[in-house]
Design a protein around this motif. Structure first.
Motif, PDB file in Angstrom:
ATOM      1  N   ALA A  81       0.813  -1.214   0.000  1.00  0.00           N
ATOM      2  CA  ALA A  81       0.000   0.000   0.000  1.00  0.00           C
ATOM      3  C   ALA A  81       0.851   1.270   0.000  1.00  0.00           C
ATOM      4  O   ALA A  81       0.321   2.378   0.094  1.00  0.00           O
ATOM      5  N   GLY A  82       2.167   1.099  -0.090  1.00  0.00           N
ATOM      6  CA  GLY A  82       3.047   2.255  -0.204  1.00  0.00           C
ATOM      7  C   GLY A  82       3.516   2.846   1.095  1.00  0.00           C
ATOM      8  O   GLY A  82       3.977   4.003   1.129  1.00  0.00           O
ATOM      9  N   TYR A  83       3.443   2.091   2.178  1.00  0.00           N
ATOM     10  CA  TYR A  83       3.949   2.595   3.459  1.00  0.00           C
ATOM     11  C   TYR A  83       5.475   2.579   3.431  1.00  0.00           C
ATOM     12  O   TYR A  83       6.090   1.595   3.056  1.00  0.00           O
ATOM     13  N   ASN A  84       6.079   3.704   3.838  1.00  0.00           N
ATOM     14  CA  ASN A  84       7.536   3.848   3.802  1.00  0.00           C
ATOM     15  C   ASN A  84       8.214   3.225   5.010  1.00  0.00           C
ATOM     16  O   ASN A  84       9.334   2.725   4.926  1.00  0.00           O
ATOM     17  N   ILE A  85       7.539   3.287   6.165  1.00  0.00           N
ATOM     18  CA  ILE A  85       8.067   2.733   7.410  1.00  0.00           C
ATOM     19  C   ILE A  85       7.031   1.792   7.996  1.00  0.00           C
ATOM     20  O   ILE A  85       5.855   2.154   8.127  1.00  0.00           O
ATOM     21  N   ILE A  86       7.468   0.598   8.365  1.00  0.00           N
ATOM     22  CA  ILE A  86       6.583  -0.350   9.048  1.00  0.00           C
ATOM     23  C   ILE A  86       7.214  -0.679  10.395  1.00  0.00           C
ATOM     24  O   ILE A  86       8.308  -1.233  10.460  1.00  0.00           O
ATOM     25  N   VAL A  87       6.513  -0.306  11.457  1.00  0.00           N
ATOM     26  CA  VAL A  87       6.970  -0.592  12.815  1.00  0.00           C
ATOM     27  C   VAL A  87       6.216  -1.815  13.315  1.00  0.00           C
ATOM     28  O   VAL A  87       4.999  -1.769  13.517  1.00  0.00           O
ATOM     29  N   SER A  88       6.906  -2.923  13.489  1.00  0.00           N
ATOM     30  CA  SER A  88       6.282  -4.122  14.052  1.00  0.00           C
ATOM     31  C   SER A  88       6.676  -4.174  15.521  1.00  0.00           C
ATOM     32  O   SER A  88       7.851  -4.303  15.859  1.00  0.00           O
ATOM     33  N   HIS A  89       5.671  -4.039  16.389  1.00  0.00           N
ATOM     34  CA  HIS A  89       5.913  -3.794  17.816  1.00  0.00           C
ATOM     35  C   HIS A  89       6.024  -5.103  18.605  1.00  0.00           C
ATOM     36  O   HIS A  89       5.062  -5.571  19.191  1.00  0.00           O
ATOM     37  N   GLY A  90       7.226  -5.686  18.563  1.00  0.00           N
ATOM     38  CA  GLY A  90       7.472  -6.916  19.293  1.00  0.00           C
ATOM     39  C   GLY A  90       8.400  -7.834  18.526  1.00  0.00           C
ATOM     40  O   GLY A  90       8.353  -7.897  17.292  1.00  0.00           O
ATOM     41  N   ALA A  91       9.243  -8.550  19.255  1.00  0.00           N
ATOM     42  CA  ALA A  91      10.231  -9.426  18.618  1.00  0.00           C
ATOM     43  C   ALA A  91       9.587 -10.554  17.829  1.00  0.00           C
ATOM     44  O   ALA A  91      10.216 -11.134  16.937  1.00  0.00           O
ATOM     45  N   GLU A  92       8.323 -10.850  18.136  1.00  0.00           N
ATOM     46  CA  GLU A  92       7.642 -11.943  17.436  1.00  0.00           C
ATOM     47  C   GLU A  92       7.493 -11.662  15.939  1.00  0.00           C
ATOM     48  O   GLU A  92       7.279 -12.582  15.151  1.00  0.00           O
ATOM     49  N   PHE A  93       7.605 -10.392  15.549  1.00  0.00           N
ATOM     50  CA  PHE A  93       7.461 -10.025  14.132  1.00  0.00           C
ATOM     51  C   PHE A  93       8.781 -10.065  13.363  1.00  0.00           C
ATOM     52  O   PHE A  93       8.789  -9.903  12.139  1.00  0.00           O
ATOM     53  N   LEU A  94       9.904 -10.236  14.061  1.00  0.00           N
ATOM     54  CA  LEU A  94      11.209 -10.075  13.423  1.00  0.00           C
ATOM     55  C   LEU A  94      11.446 -11.039  12.268  1.00  0.00           C
ATOM     56  O   LEU A  94      11.916 -10.637  11.198  1.00  0.00           O
ATOM     57  N   ASP A  95      11.141 -12.302  12.458  1.00  0.00           N
ATOM     58  CA  ASP A  95      11.387 -13.287  11.397  1.00  0.00           C
ATOM     59  C   ASP A  95      10.612 -12.939  10.123  1.00  0.00           C
ATOM     60  O   ASP A  95      11.123 -13.104   9.007  1.00  0.00           O
ATOM     61  N   THR A  96       9.387 -12.459  10.296  1.00  0.00           N
ATOM     62  CA  THR A  96       8.584 -12.078   9.133  1.00  0.00           C
ATOM     63  C   THR A  96       9.190 -10.877   8.425  1.00  0.00           C
ATOM     64  O   THR A  96       9.259 -10.832   7.189  1.00  0.00           O
ATOM     65  N   ALA A  97       9.635  -9.895   9.201  1.00  0.00           N
ATOM     66  CA  ALA A  97      10.260  -8.709   8.611  1.00  0.00           C
ATOM     67  C   ALA A  97      11.503  -9.092   7.823  1.00  0.00           C
ATOM     68  O   ALA A  97      11.722  -8.612   6.700  1.00  0.00           O
ATOM     69  N   LYS A  98      12.324  -9.980   8.385  1.00  0.00           N
ATOM     70  CA  LYS A  98      13.532 -10.422   7.686  1.00  0.00           C
ATOM     71  C   LYS A  98      13.182 -11.191   6.408  1.00  0.00           C
ATOM     72  O   LYS A  98      13.901 -11.099   5.408  1.00  0.00           O
ATOM     73  N   LEU A  99      12.078 -11.904   6.448  1.00  0.00           N
ATOM     74  CA  LEU A  99      11.674 -12.714   5.300  1.00  0.00           C
ATOM     75  C   LEU A  99      11.237 -11.857   4.122  1.00  0.00           C
ATOM     76  O   LEU A  99      11.638 -12.105   2.977  1.00  0.00           O
ATOM     77  N   ILE A 100      10.430 -10.841   4.397  1.00  0.00           N
ATOM     78  CA  ILE A 100       9.853 -10.092   3.279  1.00  0.00           C
ATOM     79  C   ILE A 100      10.650  -8.842   2.909  1.00  0.00           C
ATOM     80  O   ILE A 100      10.466  -8.303   1.814  1.00  0.00           O
ATOM     81  N   ALA A 101      11.517  -8.368   3.780  1.00  0.00           N
ATOM     82  CA  ALA A 101      12.250  -7.122   3.522  1.00  0.00           C
ATOM     83  C   ALA A 101      13.005  -7.099   2.191  1.00  0.00           C
ATOM     84  O   ALA A 101      13.005  -6.063   1.511  1.00  0.00           O
ATOM     85  N   PRO A 102      13.645  -8.197   1.787  1.00  0.00           N
ATOM     86  CA  PRO A 102      14.363  -8.157   0.499  1.00  0.00           C
ATOM     87  C   PRO A 102      13.456  -7.858  -0.694  1.00  0.00           C
ATOM     88  O   PRO A 102      13.927  -7.341  -1.714  1.00  0.00           O
ATOM     89  N   ASP A 103      12.169  -8.162  -0.576  1.00  0.00           N
ATOM     90  CA  ASP A 103      11.234  -7.905  -1.669  1.00  0.00           C
ATOM     91  C   ASP A 103      10.735  -6.465  -1.684  1.00  0.00           C
ATOM     92  O   ASP A 103      10.070  -6.046  -2.634  1.00  0.00           O
ATOM     93  N   TYR A 104      11.060  -5.710  -0.615  1.00  0.00           N
ATOM     94  CA  TYR A 104      10.599  -4.328  -0.508  1.00  0.00           C
ATOM     95  C   TYR A 104      11.763  -3.417  -0.128  1.00  0.00           C
ATOM     96  O   TYR A 104      11.823  -2.877   0.983  1.00  0.00           O
ATOM     97  N   PRO A 105      12.708  -3.227  -1.027  1.00  0.00           N
ATOM     98  CA  PRO A 105      13.911  -2.437  -0.714  1.00  0.00           C
ATOM     99  C   PRO A 105      13.632  -0.976  -0.414  1.00  0.00           C
ATOM    100  O   PRO A 105      14.475  -0.305   0.197  1.00  0.00           O
ATOM    101  N   ASP A 106      12.451  -0.463  -0.814  1.00  0.00           N
ATOM    102  CA  ASP A 106      12.130   0.935  -0.555  1.00  0.00           C
ATOM    103  C   ASP A 106      11.312   1.131   0.712  1.00  0.00           C
ATOM    104  O   ASP A 106      10.817   2.226   0.982  1.00  0.00           O
ATOM    105  N   VAL A 107      11.175   0.072   1.508  1.00  0.00           N
ATOM    106  CA  VAL A 107      10.469   0.148   2.784  1.00  0.00           C
ATOM    107  C   VAL A 107      11.482  -0.081   3.898  1.00  0.00           C
ATOM    108  O   VAL A 107      12.345  -0.956   3.797  1.00  0.00           O
ATOM    109  N   PHE A 108      11.383   0.711   4.968  1.00  0.00           N
ATOM    110  CA  PHE A 108      12.273   0.523   6.116  1.00  0.00           C
ATOM    111  C   PHE A 108      11.471  -0.127   7.237  1.00  0.00           C
ATOM    112  O   PHE A 108      10.427   0.387   7.657  1.00  0.00           O
ATOM    113  N   PHE A 109      11.949  -1.268   7.729  1.00  0.00           N
ATOM    114  CA  PHE A 109      11.252  -2.041   8.754  1.00  0.00           C
ATOM    115  C   PHE A 109      11.912  -1.815  10.110  1.00  0.00           C
ATOM    116  O   PHE A 109      13.120  -1.986  10.258  1.00  0.00           O
TER     117      PHE A 109
END
Length: 360
Positions: A120-148
């Motif tokens: 949806a074009g969000y530039n920053i995604i704040v995932s509030h909790g360590a439980e989200f880290l693996d997911t962020a690491k998984l998808i981040a390479p597909d979204y180089p213009d998003v900062f997690f």
């Protein structure tokens, strides 16, 4: 990759130049330039002056910036998740940008919701909790213009995943110190939510802090497996009580409120964590506050300025994220003035020293 590059893509070109200049970027070099014609020099001089005047006179428009916040618990839990929701509101007010949050996210939905924000074009995604880290690491390479940004995370991932640990071990250490000072049975209980890296680090901190005060104190830990089921926390208190525990501390979001309620009923002593839980019951005489709202605000501010690196980051007492409540409730005078002073001294020490080194 620095976030200011991402923000620049989202803002207009004029605003992007202004942002880069505000963050320390420069269109000119301080090194000596090779010989050139007077005409070329004059053109560059005019261009540089124009850029500087634009940067100084134009207020940055952050309206194109979009920030998404993901919460595992309720936005009204009175603790961890609510701090995340409140931080989202603060960011919207400060930057005048679009900020949205999603609450009570099930683990099966982490990837879909995170991708939804990114798509949806969000530039920053704040995932509030360590439980989200693996997911962020998984998808981040597909979204180089998003900062997690992943809070309570012990690590991140280049080039666009920043893990921000709000000094979880430090939090637990001070919880353990207070609990060890208050126990008469020599047994304290630590109740965590899910068995994830951040809560494991907190339990380790409780154990270290307790042992620092008294090497003979026994620390018994329990994980409820829930962020909001207060009955599970009450059952955990009962189980610990049967094993001789007389002081409880908890880090389990809304679920943990049940632990305080059970301590009230059974006459146990309680030490709060994360939010000021002295307001939740008479048994809680002190809380070690982990101000995640402030931590997220600092992290987002640094990210926008291009000053939050990918990888691991720690924010604790040194920036005000970890603090102490006042003493309150039925056991407000349980500790001596000397013991209270020692807790204060350890908190001050934590601003400059890794408390883990005290028990190595």
């Amino acid at each position: 990759m620095k976030l200011k590059k991402i923000v620049a893509l989202a803002l207009t070109s004029v605003m992007a130049i202004s942002l880069l200049t505000a963050c320390g970027g420069s269109a000119s070099s301080s090194e000596a330039a090779p010989a050139e014609s007077k005409e070329e020099s004059a053109v560059e001089s005019v261009a540089e002056s124009s850029a500087e005047e634009t940067a100084e006179s134009t207020e940055i428009d952050y309206s194109a910036l979009k920030i998404g916040v993901m919460l595992s618990g309720s936005a009204n839990d009175g603790g961890w998740s609510q701090m995340g929701a409140d931080a989202a509101g603060a960011a919207a007010e400060k930057y005048g940008c679009e900020v949205n949050y999603t609450e009570s996210i099930a683990s099966t939905d982490y990837e879909a919701i995170m991708k939804g924000y990114a798509d949806a074009g969000y530039n920053i995604i704040v995932s509030h909790g360590a439980e989200f880290l693996d997911t962020a690491k998984l998808i981040a390479p597909d979204y180089p213009d998003v900062f997690f940004i992943c809070t309570s995370a012990q690590s991140g991932q280049e080039p666009n995943v920043a893990g921000v640990d709000f000094a979880t071990f430090q939090l637990g250490f001070l919880n353990g110190v207070a609990a060890a000072m208050a126990t008469e049975a020599g047994k304290i209980g630590a109740i965590g939510s899910n068995e994830i890296d951040s809560i494991i680090a907190w339990v380790a901190g409780v154990e270290a802090g307790a042992k620092y005060i008294n090497p003979d104190v026994e620390v018994l830990s329990v994980y409820t497996g829930s962020y909001d089921d207060q009955l599970k926390a009450k059952q955990s208190v009962k189980a610990l009580e049967e094993q001789g525990v007389d002081v409880i501390t908890q880090n389990a979001d809304a679920c943990g409120i049940g632990a305080i309620q059970q301590c009230d009923e059974d006459g146990l002593i309680n030490v709060g964590a994360v939010s000021d839980q002295t307001v939740e019951g008479e048994s809680c005489f002190l809380s070690v506050i982990q101000d995640a709202k402030l931590g997220i605000e600092i992290a987002v501010e640094k990210a926008i300025a291009g000053e939050l690196p990918a990888g691991a980051n720690v924010m604790g007492a040194d920036v005000g994220v970890i603090s102490l409540s006042s003493y309150s409730g039925k056991y407000a005078d349980k500790l001596t003035d000397e013991q209270k002073a020692q807790i204060e001294e350890l908190w001050e020490l934590s601003k400059t020293t890794d408390l883990a080194t005290l028990v190595e």
